[in-house]
Write a protein that holds these residues in place. Sequence first.
Motif, PDB file in Angstrom:
ATOM      1  N   GLN A  73       0.843  -1.201   0.166  1.00  6.68           N
ATOM      2  CA  GLN A  73      -0.003   0.077   0.046  1.00  6.68           C
ATOM      3  C   GLN A  73       0.949   1.084  -0.040  1.00  6.68           C
ATOM      4  O   GLN A  73       1.955   1.294   0.510  1.00  6.68           O
ATOM      5  CB  GLN A  73      -0.882  -0.076   1.297  1.00  6.68           C
ATOM      6  CG  GLN A  73      -1.756   1.265   1.165  1.00  6.68           C
ATOM      7  CD  GLN A  73      -2.940   1.039   2.567  1.00  6.68           C
ATOM      8  OE1 GLN A  73      -3.170  -0.119   2.787  1.00  6.68           O
ATOM      9  NE2 GLN A  73      -3.203   2.166   2.953  1.00  6.68           N
ATOM     10  N   LYS A  74       0.400   2.269  -0.589  1.00 10.31           N
ATOM     11  CA  LYS A  74       1.198   3.426  -0.647  1.00 10.31           C
ATOM     12  C   LYS A  74       0.422   4.304   0.334  1.00 10.31           C
ATOM     13  O   LYS A  74      -0.742   4.602   0.215  1.00 10.31           O
ATOM     14  CB  LYS A  74       1.165   4.238  -2.313  1.00 10.31           C
ATOM     15  CG  LYS A  74       1.721   5.505  -2.115  1.00 10.31           C
ATOM     16  CD  LYS A  74       1.812   6.239  -3.572  1.00 10.31           C
ATOM     17  CE  LYS A  74       2.778   5.313  -4.476  1.00 10.31           C
ATOM     18  NZ  LYS A  74       2.724   6.174  -5.840  1.00 10.31           N
ATOM     19  N   VAL A  75       1.354   4.991   1.250  1.00 10.03           N
ATOM     20  CA  VAL A  75       0.842   5.550   2.271  1.00 10.03           C
ATOM     21  C   VAL A  75       1.428   7.212   1.978  1.00 10.03           C
ATOM     22  O   VAL A  75       2.616   7.331   1.679  1.00 10.03           O
ATOM     23  CB  VAL A  75       1.377   5.214   3.741  1.00 10.03           C
ATOM     24  CG1 VAL A  75       0.898   6.246   4.846  1.00 10.03           C
ATOM     25  CG2 VAL A  75       0.971   3.753   3.791  1.00 10.03           C
ATOM     26  N   SER A  76       0.446   8.019   2.344  1.00  8.22           N
ATOM     27  CA  SER A  76       0.992   9.509   1.933  1.00  8.22           C
ATOM     28  C   SER A  76       0.537  10.373   3.190  1.00  8.22           C
ATOM     29  O   SER A  76      -0.299  10.122   4.055  1.00  8.22           O
ATOM     30  CB  SER A  76      -0.002  10.319   0.670  1.00  8.22           C
ATOM     31  OG  SER A  76      -1.307  10.301   1.036  1.00  8.22           O
ATOM     32  N   PHE A  77       1.575  11.577   3.121  1.00  5.84           N
ATOM     33  CA  PHE A  77       1.263  12.478   4.198  1.00  5.84           C
ATOM     34  C   PHE A  77       1.268  13.928   3.435  1.00  5.84           C
ATOM     35  O   PHE A  77       2.343  14.061   2.803  1.00  5.84           O
ATOM     36  CB  PHE A  77       2.364  12.619   5.280  1.00  5.84           C
ATOM     37  CG  PHE A  77       2.345  11.012   5.846  1.00  5.84           C
ATOM     38  CD1 PHE A  77       1.721  10.770   7.147  1.00  5.84           C
ATOM     39  CD2 PHE A  77       3.347  10.094   5.613  1.00  5.84           C
ATOM     40  CE1 PHE A  77       1.735   9.695   7.802  1.00  5.84           C
ATOM     41  CE2 PHE A  77       3.098   8.715   6.230  1.00  5.84           C
ATOM     42  CZ  PHE A  77       2.710   8.646   7.351  1.00  5.84           C
ATOM     43  N   MET A  78       0.682  14.731   3.957  1.00  7.19           N
ATOM     44  CA  MET A  78       0.945  16.255   3.557  1.00  7.19           C
ATOM     45  C   MET A  78       1.584  17.012   4.473  1.00  7.19           C
ATOM     46  O   MET A  78       1.375  17.184   5.817  1.00  7.19           O
ATOM     47  CB  MET A  78      -0.497  16.693   3.006  1.00  7.19           C
ATOM     48  CG  MET A  78      -1.266  16.118   2.011  1.00  7.19           C
ATOM     49  SD  MET A  78      -0.356  16.073   0.329  1.00  7.19           S
ATOM     50  CE  MET A  78      -0.308  17.889   0.123  1.00  7.19           C
TER      51      MET A  78
END
Length: 764
Positions: free
Chosen positions: A716-721
């Motif tokens: 899974q690709k996990v993203s944070f801003m």
Amino acid sequence: MLYRDRTQPVKKRTEHLLGLMTPEEKVGQLVQLFGWQTYDHTDGTIELTEDFKRQIREGGVGALYGTLRADPWTGVTLESGLDARAGAEAVNSIQRYALEHSRLGIPLLIGEECSHGHMAIGATVFPVPLLIGSTWNVDLYREMSRAVARETRAQGGAVTYSPVLDVVRDPRWGRTEECFGEDPYLIGEYAVASVEGLQGERLDCASSVGATLKHFVAYGSSEGGRNAGPAHIGKRELLEVDMYPFRKAVEAGAVSIMPAYNEIDGVPCTTNRELLEEILRGEWGFEGMVITDCGAIDMLASGHDTADSGEDAAVQALTAGIDMEMSGVMFGGYLLTALRSGRLDEKLVDQAAARVLELKFRLGLFEQPYADPDVAEQVIGSAEHAELARSVAAEGIVLLKNNGVLPLSKDKGTVAVIGPNADIGYNQLGDYTSPQPRDRVTTVLAGIRAKLAAQPERVAYAPGCRIKDSSTEGFELAREVAADADIIVLALGGSSARDFGEGSIDLRTGASKVTENALSDMDCGEGIDRMSLHLSGVQLELMKELKALGKPVVVVYINGRPIAEPWIDEQADAILEAWYPGQEGGHAIADILFGDVNPSGRLTLSLPEDVGQLPVYYLGKRSRGVRYLEGNSQPRYPFGFGLSYTEFSYSGLQVEPAVITADGTAEVTVEVENTGSRSGAEVVQLYISDLVSKVTRPAKELKGFRKIVLEPGEKQKVSFMLSAEHLSYIGPDYKLVVEPGSFRIGVGRNVNDTLNIDLTVTED
């Protein structure tokens, strides 16, 4: 009467009501009594005391504290206390008298303790906040907070004295168990979830309660880890670290806040006008009620010694921004005397009374002051809430070590369940807990027996020793039981159990026994601070006795603060840190031991090897040094650490764009894959480092986390801003600033195990 018209704005209703009140009635709104002392409970009937009725008629009461609280401090027991229905009916009787026998019919504000469940008989006992923090699952905590609010409001409680938002700096402190951990960002996320869960979408809903943030501020930074000791902390750290979770909760809409007992730079928080008026109300825009902790105003005259009398203390507190003293029976009398002498400006009383009345209007108490006993019976201690308590416990238990012995087999092998925390229910509940029937708490032994119910002969038990006692008379039985088993589950740790009159344990047989000289095993909880982080009593010796048998030993720690026992870290085959897991803790522990639940808890405290390393929290400066003569300064288990029954790999860390302006945003992405053979949850953690700054910064700061569940082989690709909110700090002028320069972004499984990439911030 306009103030009774619910269609009118709260401010207008408050102004009208305040204009009708006498000075005595205004002061009365600032007075809170001990609620359990307002009635007598005899043979199933509730009779209000004559003293309470007199004070109501005179307009001298605005709120009650702990009306339904039950514990040794209140003296309310299982036998003398009130069940779900009776509690709701008692509160209704109290409110009815207040409404019908006071001149203006103002309802009382009923405040209750709800740190990890409503502290009333029959209410669900959830895990303590330290375990809740270890779940890294704020959505689950929000759900739990909704359950706590439903149970509390169902009995008439309208305000709760939680959440505890203290940042732990010295875990010798006995109240460590009441906190979420050592990191302000993490605590801030839980702070918001707590306010949202407790207060719901509307405060005047029958399932919502007002949240009281405590303890404001730096209570977890006390000198020597001693409760209510001075906090030696600079203004920048105070603003960035200790005050951050409170600010987040205020922004989320919290309606009440409680100053801490301690002093900061010589000024008690109770009279710190800069904190309460300039920052809290001025800069943050807080419009709610400020209530002291129990006895905090008296402490000004006898403890801090910044007031020469009770009256002086009360005037100082009100002037600084206090609206009410928790259980401050003398507070009203002091204020009235000061008013009559001209020492106190009545405008300050009006201001405080208005805040109390506004909260009552917002809670809908004028429209619906009464509880519904039928709802109370249905909601309080429900099976649904028990299952939720089990889920929270299972997600917050941390697997610290496993050489392959876990999970245990459900099909073969015998298990010796040993230790002082194996079958003592109160020892796994934590402080601020009400009396419990024996069958309401599932211990480690009970959980394992339930798991192997079809083969009861596979489970044997021996207590071995007590938590604090030096007696080794239970060692012989423990050795005998362990010698006949294939594996040993050893439940060690601490206890925050107060004297509930449960009796004692016969160490030679494991049976409960009645004794006139029962020993207290409490070595944690409020007011129980320690010089050491070693196990109390002879628990380490018990572990050594059992390890000598050559059998695999799984250590289950049940405790409210970190334990530093290097020998156990080295010699145990597996270690579970279960903190105080609540009433369903035994089931949750058994679920993990036998593999029905894959452990996903992660530490929110750095666990030291030795107490001499303190302070050991990760959020330190680069200049703090790395070694002592005897060893390094690193913790045994770092912040964010926790094992699983599967494996996760990280790859492909990217930041886009790699260059932003100070007001820009960047997206950080990473791919996480379950490379093991079973489903599991991973906590993906994001840290930042400001590489060069005008003011020294922590080496790393947590700025994001995600808990994800992956099947074997799933990626899974996990993203944070990232934005100015994450990259800013309190600059030289004590204002938030994002400085141009380089930032290192780390994403991984704990603070010491990350992939890293750089982000550049430019001026324009």
